[in-house]
Design a protein around this motif. Structure first.
Motif, PDB file in Angstrom:
ATOM      1  N   ALA A  61      42.690  38.891  40.747  1.00  0.00           N
ATOM      2  CA  ALA A  61      41.667  38.385  39.930  1.00  0.00           C
ATOM      3  C   ALA A  61      40.119  39.131  40.658  1.00  0.00           C
ATOM      4  O   ALA A  61      39.201  39.307  39.861  1.00  0.00           O
ATOM      5  CB  ALA A  61      41.307  36.782  40.299  1.00  0.00           C
ATOM      6  N   LEU A  93      39.760  42.632  39.111  1.00  0.00           N
ATOM      7  CA  LEU A  93      39.177  42.402  37.649  1.00  0.00           C
ATOM      8  C   LEU A  93      37.813  42.009  37.700  1.00  0.00           C
ATOM      9  O   LEU A  93      37.170  42.366  37.053  1.00  0.00           O
ATOM     10  CB  LEU A  93      40.123  41.417  36.804  1.00  0.00           C
ATOM     11  CG  LEU A  93      41.423  41.579  36.399  1.00  0.00           C
ATOM     12  CD1 LEU A  93      42.156  40.469  35.910  1.00  0.00           C
ATOM     13  CD2 LEU A  93      41.446  42.959  35.275  1.00  0.00           C
ATOM     14  N   SER A 100      39.465  37.458  34.917  1.00  0.00           N
ATOM     15  CA  SER A 100      39.758  37.645  36.377  1.00  0.00           C
ATOM     16  C   SER A 100      39.589  35.704  36.545  1.00  0.00           C
ATOM     17  O   SER A 100      40.350  35.328  37.550  1.00  0.00           O
ATOM     18  CB  SER A 100      38.651  38.025  37.039  1.00  0.00           C
ATOM     19  OG  SER A 100      37.274  37.584  37.023  1.00  0.00           O
TER      20      SER A 100
END
Length: 171
Positions: A98, A101, A62
Motif C-alpha cells: 500500500a 502504491l 493503495s
C-alpha cells in the motif's frame, strides 16, 4: 419578359458577367471550423490530466489494499489464536504494498501538477483580466497539490525509517 423566369433587367452591354463561384481548395479536414476540441492541441494538459488521474487511481488502490488486508478479520475476535504470526506477516506485507502504491500515486499527482504549472497555466499578452484571475487561482490550486504531494511523500519516507530514527517526545 414577365413571369417566374424574369430576373430583372439584362446587364448593359460591355459589363462582364459575374464569375462562377470557385470551389474551396482541397483540404484534409472538413470546412466549417475546427472539429477537434481545444484539448487536442495541448499535449501538456493531456499529460497533466493523465498523470493526475493515474495518481488518484493508485492512491485509491493503495487505500483499498491497506483496508482490505490490514483490517483485523472478525475471526480474530471469536478465536484470538487464529490471528497469530501469519496474519501479522500478511498485514505487514500489505502495508508495504500500500505504501509503494501510495508513493507512486503521490509522485504521479505531483508530476501532473508540476506539468500543468510549468507548461499549462501561462498568461499571454491577449489574456483578459478575468482570464488572469482564473489562471492565478488555478496556479494556486496546482501549487498546493504539488506541495501536498511532496509533503505526503516525506511523511511516508519518515514512516519507513529512511531518515534517522525519529521519536515523538512524550511517547
Amino acid at each position: 419578359m414577365s413571369g417566374p423566369t424574369a430576373q430583372g433587367p439584362p446587364p448593359p452591354y460591355g459589363a462582364p458577367a459575374p464569375a462562377p463561384a470557385q470551389p474551396p481548395p482541397p483540404m484534409w479536414a472538413p470546412a466549417g471550423g475546427s472539429y477537434l476540441p481545444n484539448l487536442r492541441h495541448d499535449p501538456w494538459g493531456m499529460i497533466s490530466f493523465a498523470s493526475r488521474a493515474v495518481g488518484f487511481l493508485l492512491l485509491f488502490i493503495s487505500a483499498l489494499v491497506l483496508v482490505a488486508a490490514v483490517s483485523i478479520p472478525g475471526s480474530c475476535y471469536t478465536t484470538p489464536t487464529s490471528c497469530g504470526a501469519t496474519w501479522l506477516s500478511n498485514a505487514a506485507t500489505a502495508t508495504v504494498v500500500a505504501k509503494l502504491l501510495a508513493v507512486i500515486g503521490l509522485a504521479a499527482l505531483g508530476f501532473g501538477a508540476a506539468v500543468k504549472l510549468h507548461y499549462g497555466l501561462k498568461a499571454t499578452a491577449a489574456t483578459t483580466p478575468d482570464e488572469s484571475r482564473i489562471i492565478a487561482s488555478e496556479r494556486r490550486v496546482e501549487g498546493a497539490l504539488f506541495i501536498a504531494s511532496v509533503a505526503l511523500l516525506v511523511v511516508i519516507a519518515i514512516t519507513v525509517n529512511v531518515f534517522p530514527t525519529f521519536t515523538f517526545p512524550g511517547l
